[in-house]
Design a protein around this motif. Structure first.
Motif, PDB file in Angstrom:
ATOM      1  N   THR A 355      12.768  -1.813  26.019  1.00  0.00           N
ATOM      2  CA  THR A 355      12.344  -2.766  24.997  1.00  0.00           C
ATOM      3  C   THR A 355      12.995  -4.124  25.231  1.00  0.00           C
ATOM      4  O   THR A 355      12.346  -5.177  25.111  1.00  0.00           O
ATOM      5  CB  THR A 355      12.697  -2.230  23.600  1.00  0.00           C
ATOM      6  OG1 THR A 355      11.993  -0.999  23.381  1.00  0.00           O
ATOM      7  CG2 THR A 355      12.321  -3.224  22.512  1.00  0.00           C
ATOM      8  N   PHE A 356      14.275  -4.124  25.584  1.00  0.00           N
ATOM      9  CA  PHE A 356      14.972  -5.375  25.872  1.00  0.00           C
ATOM     10  C   PHE A 356      14.302  -6.119  27.021  1.00  0.00           C
ATOM     11  O   PHE A 356      14.005  -7.312  26.925  1.00  0.00           O
ATOM     12  CB  PHE A 356      16.439  -5.091  26.205  1.00  0.00           C
ATOM     13  CG  PHE A 356      17.192  -6.290  26.713  1.00  0.00           C
ATOM     14  CD1 PHE A 356      17.520  -7.335  25.861  1.00  0.00           C
ATOM     15  CD2 PHE A 356      17.544  -6.370  28.053  1.00  0.00           C
ATOM     16  CE1 PHE A 356      18.207  -8.448  26.341  1.00  0.00           C
ATOM     17  CE2 PHE A 356      18.229  -7.468  28.533  1.00  0.00           C
ATOM     18  CZ  PHE A 356      18.562  -8.516  27.676  1.00  0.00           C
ATOM     19  N   HIS A 357      14.020  -5.429  28.119  1.00  0.00           N
ATOM     20  CA  HIS A 357      13.439  -6.086  29.292  1.00  0.00           C
ATOM     21  C   HIS A 357      12.011  -6.555  29.034  1.00  0.00           C
ATOM     22  O   HIS A 357      11.593  -7.587  29.564  1.00  0.00           O
ATOM     23  CB  HIS A 357      13.485  -5.134  30.486  1.00  0.00           C
ATOM     24  CG  HIS A 357      14.836  -4.996  31.102  1.00  0.00           C
ATOM     25  ND1 HIS A 357      15.360  -5.865  32.019  1.00  0.00           N
ATOM     26  CD2 HIS A 357      15.816  -4.080  30.885  1.00  0.00           C
ATOM     27  CE1 HIS A 357      16.570  -5.510  32.365  1.00  0.00           C
ATOM     28  NE2 HIS A 357      16.888  -4.411  31.696  1.00  0.00           N
ATOM     29  N   ILE A 358      11.255  -5.805  28.237  1.00  0.00           N
ATOM     30  CA  ILE A 358       9.874  -6.207  27.938  1.00  0.00           C
ATOM     31  C   ILE A 358       9.841  -7.411  27.005  1.00  0.00           C
ATOM     32  O   ILE A 358       9.051  -8.347  27.194  1.00  0.00           O
ATOM     33  CB  ILE A 358       9.091  -5.025  27.316  1.00  0.00           C
ATOM     34  CG1 ILE A 358       8.854  -3.941  28.372  1.00  0.00           C
ATOM     35  CG2 ILE A 358       7.756  -5.492  26.727  1.00  0.00           C
ATOM     36  CD1 ILE A 358       8.397  -2.612  27.799  1.00  0.00           C
ATOM     37  N   LEU A 359      10.701  -7.422  26.008  1.00  0.00           N
ATOM     38  CA  LEU A 359      10.609  -8.440  24.958  1.00  0.00           C
ATOM     39  C   LEU A 359      11.343  -9.736  25.266  1.00  0.00           C
ATOM     40  O   LEU A 359      10.918 -10.800  24.819  1.00  0.00           O
ATOM     41  CB  LEU A 359      11.132  -7.881  23.638  1.00  0.00           C
ATOM     42  CG  LEU A 359      10.168  -7.038  22.807  1.00  0.00           C
ATOM     43  CD1 LEU A 359      10.807  -6.701  21.469  1.00  0.00           C
ATOM     44  CD2 LEU A 359       8.844  -7.779  22.583  1.00  0.00           C
TER      45      LEU A 359
END
Length: 384
Positions: A355-359
């Motif tokens: 989620t961190f890398h996507i957002l």
């Protein structure tokens, strides 16, 4: 070539060449007026046809085209009364028709109305003609009659047109080597027989737009998780498509159950896919190589959970509100009230590297989010 001198079998399955006459072109609004079937199998060739009472007037244009009038069908059997006999004739046979989606669609709809599921493998002779003669511009039945010297008994009558397809099939065996013809037919056949409890009706219920899907085998072991801008189309292509890789075919052979979730857009699909892969650990997906520890600079830039809205161009009605808290994707809801409920029902968020890398990049590029702090909105509220 006479019926008694059948060509060498290019496929192993028995065949039914089928043609219908109808009151119009809409499966939902119109009905069948005539059915013609030419059956080919180990015992030879047999022909069957019947007029059908459509339960509605035949439009003047259709009467002129086919010669079938209201008087001719008034005392004909209804489809419901002949459904069992016809189903028995077609079951287990390769369904061959010209513009086959039309004929299959009408028969599938009629069978469905009487409680029968009709999902034969289908070969469209228009597609087959295009594949074998790509330089030709016309592939309608009249073009095939002219090009291959077929002998029509009549035109726009069901059995006569079905017989033309049988003639075309026989011509093919004299024009192409058997191995070439077999390979092209195999590529052109659309396979609707779906494993397990998966049916066409179930696939029709999948999201039309953005979303995520998961395949499971007979022991409910997760096989594969994927995302698509058109989930319904992608799932159907996985399981019945004409152009599949060897890997997709291996997966499809094991599938017995499917789950899916509409996401409304690309970012929600990415988040859901990553979460499902991390949770389910499907055997045909690669696990993302994200560090489990929170990297430097990963502090949550908001005071509370945030929500963003997505609605894809392919299915604008599939609007979804996605909720994220401290780099943990909490899920999606169809309304802002539902998004608030997600926050209330979830426990302490756990950092998700995916989620961190996507957002993080999308937030930097201007993904518009709204903090869910003290928000009380009606069910139809949207994020501005």
């Amino acid at each position: 070539m006479s019926d008694s001198s059948l060509p060498s079998p290019v496929i192993d399955a028995p065949i039914a060449f089928v043609d219908l006459e109808t009151t119009g072109g809409s499966v939902a609004e119109h009905r069948i007026t005539e059915i013609g079937v030419v059956q080919i199998g180990p015992s030879g060739v047999s022909r069957w046809s019947t007029l059908v009472n459509p339960g509605q007037p035949i439009p003047p244009f259709i009467r002129s085209l086919t010669g079938i009038s209201d008087d001719m069908v008034r005392d004909a059997p209804t489809f419901a009364s002949l459904a069992s006999e016809l189903f028995e004739r077609l079951e287990g046979r390769l369904f061959v028709a010209h513009n086959a989606n039309f004929d299959r669609g009408f028969l599938r709809g009629e069978f469905q109305r009487v409680g029968l599921t009709f999902n034969p493998d289908v070969l469209c002779t228009v597609k087959l003609s295009r594949a074998l003669w790509p330089h030709e511009k016309r592939h309608g039945l009249d073009a095939l009659i002219e090009r291959h010297a077929l002998a029509p008994l009549a035109r726009h009558r069901a059995l006569a047109d079905a017989d033309l397809l049988w003639q075309f099939w026989q011509r093919l065996h004299g024009l192409w080597p058997l191995d070439v013809l077999r390979a092209q037919i195999d590529r052109t056949v659309r396979r609707y027989r779906i494993a397990g409890d998966i049916t066409e009706d179930m696939i029709d219920a999948a999201p039309a737009g953005h979303g995520v899907y998961a395949f499971f085998d007979g022991s409910d072991v997760p096989l594969y998780v994927g995302r698509s801008v058109r989930v319904r189309q992608r799932v159907r292509a996985h399981l019945t498509g004409e152009r599949r890789s060897s890997r997709e075919i291996r997966i499809a052979e094991q599938v017995r159950r499917v789950e899916w979730r509409a996401t409304g857009g690309e970012v929600g699909a990415l988040l859901t896919e990553a979460q499902w892969i991390g949770t389910l650990r499907p055997i045909h997906n690669r696990q993302p190589r994200f560090a489990r520890a929170e990297p430097l600079g990963s502090s949550w830039p908001f005071d509370a959970a945030v929500v963003f809205e997505e609605s894809g161009e392919h299915a604008p009605n599939e609007r979804m509100f996605h909720v994220v808290d401290r780099w943990c994707y909490l899920g999606a809801a169809a309304t802002l009230e539902g998004a608030l409920s997600l926050v209330a029902s979830c426990g302490e968020p756990v950092f998700e590297p995916s989620t961190f890398h996507i957002l993080q990049g999308r937030l930097a590029r201007g993904l518009r989010v709204m903090p869910l702090v003290g928000v009380a909105a009606p069910a139809d509220a949207s994020v501005d």
